[in-house]
Design a protein around this motif. Sequence first.
Motif, short mmCIF file in Angstrom:
data_model
loop_
_atom_site.label_atom_id
_atom_site.label_comp_id
_atom_site.label_asym_id
_atom_site.label_seq_id
_atom_site.Cartn_x
_atom_site.Cartn_y
_atom_site.Cartn_z
N LYS A 35 0.85 -1.19 0.00
CA LYS A 35 0.00 0.00 0.00
C LYS A 35 0.89 1.24 0.00
O LYS A 35 2.05 1.18 0.36
CB LYS A 35 -0.90 -0.02 1.24
CG LYS A 35 -1.83 -1.26 1.23
CD LYS A 35 -3.22 -0.96 1.65
CE LYS A 35 -4.19 -1.95 1.03
NZ LYS A 35 -4.95 -2.70 2.04
N THR A 81 1.10 5.70 0.71
CA THR A 81 0.57 6.98 1.18
C THR A 81 1.40 8.10 0.56
O THR A 81 2.63 8.05 0.62
CB THR A 81 0.64 7.06 2.72
OG1 THR A 81 -0.29 6.13 3.27
CG2 THR A 81 0.30 8.45 3.23
N ILE A 98 2.94 13.04 11.33
CA ILE A 98 2.34 12.01 12.19
C ILE A 98 1.64 10.96 11.33
O ILE A 98 1.81 9.75 11.53
CB ILE A 98 1.35 12.65 13.19
CG1 ILE A 98 2.12 13.45 14.25
CG2 ILE A 98 0.50 11.57 13.87
CD1 ILE A 98 1.25 14.34 15.12
N ILE A 99 0.87 11.42 10.32
CA ILE A 99 0.20 10.48 9.42
C ILE A 99 1.24 9.66 8.66
O ILE A 99 1.12 8.44 8.54
CB ILE A 99 -0.71 11.23 8.43
CG1 ILE A 99 -1.82 11.96 9.18
CG2 ILE A 99 -1.30 10.27 7.39
CD1 ILE A 99 -2.54 13.01 8.35
N ALA A 126 1.69 5.67 8.75
CA ALA A 126 1.54 4.84 7.55
C ALA A 126 2.78 3.98 7.31
O ALA A 126 2.67 2.82 6.90
CB ALA A 126 1.26 5.73 6.34
N TYR A 146 2.73 1.05 9.36
CA TYR A 146 1.76 0.12 8.77
C TYR A 146 2.28 -0.51 7.48
O TYR A 146 1.49 -1.04 6.70
CB TYR A 146 0.47 0.85 8.43
CG TYR A 146 -0.65 0.62 9.40
CD1 TYR A 146 -0.92 -0.64 9.92
CD2 TYR A 146 -1.48 1.68 9.77
CE1 TYR A 146 -1.96 -0.84 10.79
CE2 TYR A 146 -2.53 1.49 10.66
CZ TYR A 146 -2.76 0.21 11.16
OH TYR A 146 -3.79 0.01 12.02
N HIS A 186 3.25 0.94 4.74
CA HIS A 186 3.00 1.65 3.48
C HIS A 186 4.33 2.16 2.93
O HIS A 186 5.25 2.45 3.69
CB HIS A 186 2.10 2.87 3.71
CG HIS A 186 0.65 2.54 3.87
ND1 HIS A 186 -0.35 3.36 3.42
CD2 HIS A 186 0.03 1.49 4.44
CE1 HIS A 186 -1.52 2.84 3.72
NE2 HIS A 186 -1.33 1.71 4.34
N ASN A 244 -2.97 4.71 -2.02
CA ASN A 244 -4.17 4.42 -1.24
C ASN A 244 -4.64 5.65 -0.48
O ASN A 244 -5.81 5.98 -0.48
CB ASN A 244 -3.90 3.28 -0.26
CG ASN A 244 -3.51 2.01 -0.96
OD1 ASN A 244 -2.36 1.85 -1.38
ND2 ASN A 244 -4.47 1.12 -1.14
N VAL A 245 -3.70 6.30 0.18
CA VAL A 245 -4.04 7.50 0.95
C VAL A 245 -3.29 8.68 0.34
O VAL A 245 -2.07 8.78 0.47
CB VAL A 245 -3.67 7.34 2.44
CG1 VAL A 245 -4.08 8.58 3.24
CG2 VAL A 245 -4.33 6.10 3.03
N VAL A 263 -4.43 7.80 15.13
CA VAL A 263 -4.09 7.84 13.72
C VAL A 263 -4.11 6.44 13.10
O VAL A 263 -4.41 6.27 11.91
CB VAL A 263 -2.73 8.56 13.49
CG1 VAL A 263 -1.56 7.69 13.95
CG2 VAL A 263 -2.55 8.96 12.05
N LEU A 311 -5.95 5.39 9.61
CA LEU A 311 -5.27 4.78 8.48
C LEU A 311 -5.91 3.46 8.07
O LEU A 311 -6.02 3.15 6.88
CB LEU A 311 -3.78 4.56 8.80
CG LEU A 311 -2.92 5.82 8.73
CD1 LEU A 311 -1.59 5.60 9.43
CD2 LEU A 311 -2.71 6.24 7.27
N ASN A 368 -10.59 10.19 0.08
CA ASN A 368 -9.86 10.59 1.29
C ASN A 368 -9.46 12.04 1.16
O ASN A 368 -8.82 12.42 0.19
CB ASN A 368 -8.59 9.74 1.45
CG ASN A 368 -8.89 8.29 1.74
OD1 ASN A 368 -9.89 7.97 2.37
ND2 ASN A 368 -8.03 7.40 1.27
#
Lengths: 159, 159, 159
Positions: A5, A7, A24-25, A29, A32, A34, A154-155, C143, C147, C156
């Motif tokens: 994935k 971001t 932070i995002i 990610a 996760y 990404h 994805n994001v 967060v 996500l 998004n």
Amino acid sequence: MTTQKSTNIILFSGDYDKAMAAYIIANGAAAYDHKVTIFHTFWGLNALRKDEHVAVKKGFLEKMFSKMMPRGADQMTLSKMNMAGMGPKMIKKVMKKHNALSLPQLIEMAQDQEIHLVACTMTMDLLGLKKEELLDTVELAGVAAYLAGAEEGNVNLFI
Amino acid sequence: MTTQKSTNIILFSGDYDKAMAAYIIANGAAAYDHKVTIFHTFWGLNALRKDEHVAVKKGFLEKMFSKMMPRGADQMTLSKMNMAGMGPKMIKKVMKKHNALSLPQLIEMAQDQEIHLVACTMTMDLLGLKKEELLDTVELAGVAAYLAGAEEGNVNLFI
Amino acid sequence: MTTQKSTNIILFSGDYDKAMAAYIIANGAAAYDHKVTIFHTFWGLNALRKDEHVAVKKGFLEKMFSKMMPRGADQMTLSKMNMAGMGPKMIKKVMKKHNALSLPQLIEMAQDQEIHLVACTMTMDLLGLKKEELLDTVELAGVAAYLAGAEEGNVNLFI
């Protein structure tokens, strides 16, 4: 098919709080798994500036922009309640108290997690910022590279 | 299955620099063969205003909004370092020097590339803007039309 | 395979007009049968504050932030043309005239449509906001939860 994935964040804003949100995002990610890219353009480029003065040759207008813009993440101001610099001080104090990471720490973590920190070459040119003035791990690219990543993303966010 | 990719940008902001970013991404995506839509809402509608005065009947509040808002892309101000109008002048000067396209030129290019320039009917109503005041190629639509496009989109951004 | 589409909005901004845009898109997407989440972070949290004073224990800095930030959606200001409070009054007047829903009404509609109104726990902590001060239907999350939803999302946006 298990593709990774991804971001892709465009950081346009030069505000401390918005840059914090972006990082932070992005760090979340990356945790996760990404593939994460932050594409810094316009005022967002200031987050990537080294905090020391770097001697480079510039035209007059470019010199003025460089002078007036914050030199690095720690110098950036808030989008709301900046109150002539009181706001950032309050936020930083409250962040320390709650053990939240500061923006420079979030950027370091992003580098550790191998997030792609990209500087937009077109706006570097406009604002007169040179590669030497930016953090060493920064990659240079244009809008075409951003789109190639984002169209599979994805994001995708514009901050 | 080779469906055409798509980019859907909501332009909410009435800032010259943010509108530039929106139109640069949009033109890039169109060059990459995306179906591109810019959905102009709230202050972003000002980018679509004709620069000459257009005589239309309006209520008092709507007349006040029209008067106070910039008439067309070239009149818009910067999100940062506007400095009472000095900032936009500096940016435009530096853009000319670097042969970067101005916002009105970017909008023209978008029209040439058949990017869908959509004006949000609900906010046109609120701000008292009439179809006759907007560029001739502008399409009118609501949030439902935006969502129908964006839910199949690849790059969706709110600027 | 007919999975439900989803819309995931990060509401970072504390501006009345930007929050309106977020809630209009969210309500539209819910009407289109999307699973919709609005993740409120930083100044966007103010949209979720109850408009009455809630007695909770806070440190000094947190108390100052609470005092200075708008208490609830109706107290928020405009991103443009705020003009010391005149702008929001004009917008609200013109909205009433055109039978447009106010921000508090849009939030109520979102609750009726079972849109997930999420408050970011990390920024609640920073700004010193307690669960008791927020609307009763608000969910708390971080967060990671954002996500997990957004990486499967169709629309998004960061607002």
